[in-house]
Design an enzyme around this catalytic site. Structure first.
Site, PDB file in Angstrom:
ATOM      1  N   LYS A  33     -12.877  94.777  -1.224  1.00  0.00           N
ATOM      2  CA  LYS A  33     -12.741  93.438  -2.138  1.00  0.00           C
ATOM      3  C   LYS A  33     -13.796  92.410  -1.753  1.00  0.00           C
ATOM      4  O   LYS A  33     -15.042  92.441  -1.515  1.00  0.00           O
ATOM      5  CB  LYS A  33     -11.300  93.250  -2.409  1.00  0.00           C
ATOM      6  CG  LYS A  33      -9.925  94.068  -2.509  1.00  0.00           C
ATOM      7  CD  LYS A  33      -9.245  93.639  -2.589  1.00  0.00           C
ATOM      8  CE  LYS A  33      -7.836  94.743  -3.298  1.00  0.00           C
ATOM      9  NZ  LYS A  33      -6.662  94.557  -3.489  1.00  0.00           N
TER      10      LYS A  33
ATOM     11  N   HIS B 161     -10.584  98.526 -11.783  1.00  0.00           N
ATOM     12  CA  HIS B 161      -9.212  97.827 -10.349  1.00  0.00           C
ATOM     13  C   HIS B 161      -8.598  96.967 -11.558  1.00  0.00           C
ATOM     14  O   HIS B 161      -9.227  96.426 -12.567  1.00  0.00           O
ATOM     15  CB  HIS B 161      -9.816  96.818  -9.026  1.00  0.00           C
ATOM     16  CG  HIS B 161      -8.948  96.318  -9.027  1.00  0.00           C
ATOM     17  ND1 HIS B 161      -8.159  95.433  -8.855  1.00  0.00           N
ATOM     18  CD2 HIS B 161      -8.389  97.324  -7.149  1.00  0.00           C
ATOM     19  CE1 HIS B 161      -7.126  95.444  -7.245  1.00  0.00           C
ATOM     20  NE2 HIS B 161      -7.555  97.069  -6.811  1.00  0.00           N
TER      21      HIS B 161
ATOM     22  N   GLU C  93      -2.145 102.550  -9.261  1.00  0.00           N
ATOM     23  CA  GLU C  93      -1.807 102.062  -8.482  1.00  0.00           C
ATOM     24  C   GLU C  93      -1.038 100.783  -9.391  1.00  0.00           C
ATOM     25  O   GLU C  93      -1.513  99.864 -10.245  1.00  0.00           O
ATOM     26  CB  GLU C  93      -3.521 101.340  -7.862  1.00  0.00           C
ATOM     27  CG  GLU C  93      -4.858 101.288  -7.133  1.00  0.00           C
ATOM     28  CD  GLU C  93      -5.250 100.812  -6.979  1.00  0.00           C
ATOM     29  OE1 GLU C  93      -5.909 101.420  -5.747  1.00  0.00           O
ATOM     30  OE2 GLU C  93      -6.025  99.458  -7.211  1.00  0.00           O
TER      31      GLU C  93
HETATM   32  O1  13P Z   1      -5.749  97.061  -4.213  1.00  0.00           O
HETATM   33  C1  13P Z   1      -6.345  98.226  -3.432  1.00  0.00           C
HETATM   34  C2  13P Z   1      -6.610  99.111  -3.791  1.00  0.00           C
HETATM   35  O2  13P Z   1      -7.967  98.919  -4.519  1.00  0.00           O
HETATM   36  C3  13P Z   1      -4.743  97.684  -1.925  1.00  0.00           C
HETATM   37  O3  13P Z   1      -5.011  96.447  -1.709  1.00  0.00           O
HETATM   38  P1  13P Z   1      -3.923  95.926  -0.967  1.00  0.00           P
HETATM   39  O4  13P Z   1      -3.469  97.267  -0.428  1.00  0.00           O
HETATM   40  O5  13P Z   1      -4.074  95.529  -0.285  1.00  0.00           O
HETATM   41  O6  13P Z   1      -2.480  95.838  -2.060  1.00  0.00           O
END
Ligand code: 13P
Length: 275
Positions: free
Chosen positions: A27, A124, A193
């Site tokens: 990120k 995302h 996700e």
């Molecule tokens: O957004 C994510 C992967 O794309 C996951 O983030 P986290 O594992 O930090 O919650």
């Protein structure tokens, strides 16, 4: 423009033949120096992975998605690594749907491919929420990513905690939109996700994840594709999770719980069934 990069793997239809996949997006958490040292540590761990177990890269795909500015140098770090560590796939966190033009501040998928990017994350939850991404813009981008010889890794997930059937329905709207835009034989990765599980203390429940993924996998849109379609889980994923999801998901997409190279490597070994 690299339009004919090989696919990550030949299409395969069964869970047993779909190669597992595990990766991390940093990120906007890391400095450039930390990205370089993180990548260097992972490559060292992979290059020196102890035998007699096969190296994880012999059996699974591993990807690292740094920020745009460090991507080209990460690609160089990876390609300079000793085999098999040089097989790590480098990815991007987003791209534009156009290949070139007057789009100040945007990043072309053609340029990503040119500098060694192999996989592009799209849609995302943070980009949908903070940057106005929609199913339509994600679909356009996915089409461009495929046209540039890369693999779209499309994030899908329901916004609120709820029952499995509702979640799967919400997810399928996102899935249909992107699959309608890319050729049926193109390789695609779907990252399931749930929005409420991202940045949380713990991942979504195993039953919930497995149930939603089973419904998505069983849909005509996914099941009927010729191209390889892998489904990974993301959202507070870390060591210890994959074994509980195995059989339903093809891998994991990690965030915070892969920030330490050793934690990421541990998860890699679990996905590769090594420890
Ligand atoms: O957004 C994510 C992967 O794309 C996951 O983030 P986290 O594992 O930090 O919650």
């Amino acid at each position: 423009m690299a339009t004919h990069q090989p696919k990550l793997e030949a299409p395969a239809a069964t869970p047993a033949t779909r190669r597992r996949l595990v990766g991390v997006s940093t990120k906007m958490y890391f400095s450039a120096a930390r990205t370089a040292s993180f990548v260097s540590s992972i490559l060292t761990l992979l290059a020196t992975s102890p035998s007699p177990s096969p190296n994880p890269l012999e059996t699974i795909d591993i990807f690292i998605i740094p920020d745009h500015i460090t991507l080209a140098s990460v690609a160089r770090q990876v390609s300079a690594a000793p085999s098999p560590a040089d097989r790590v796939l480098v990815g991007a966190q987003d791209c534009h749907s156009a290949l070139s033009g007057a789009f100040t501040g945007a990043v072309s998928p053609a340029v990503l491919a040119e500098v060694g990017c192999r996989i592009v994350e799209l849609g995302h939850a943070e980009r949908r929420r903070l940057f106005g991404e929609t199913d339509a813009s994600v679909a356009e981008k996915a089409k461009a990513v495929v046209a540039c010889g890369m693999v779209p890794l499309v994030c899908v997930g329901e916004r609120e905690v709820g029952v499995m059937g509702d979640a799967a329905e919400e997810v399928m709207v996102q899935v249909r939109s992107v699959l309608a835009a890319v050729p049926g034989d193109a390789e695609v990765v779907l990252a399931y996700e749930p929005v409420w599980a991202i940045g949380a203390a713990a991942p979504a429940g195993v039953e919930h994840v497995c149930g939603v993924v089973r419904m998505v996998r069983g849909s005509d849109e996914v099941n009927g594709r010729i191209g390889l379609t892998r489904i990974v889980y993301g959202g507070s994923a870390g060591p210890g999770l994959f074994r509980r999801l195995a059989g339903e998901v093809d891998g994991l997409f990690l965030g915070r719980f892969a920030h330490e190279p050793e934690g990421f490597y541990k998860t890699i070994c679990e996905v590769a069934d090594m420890g």
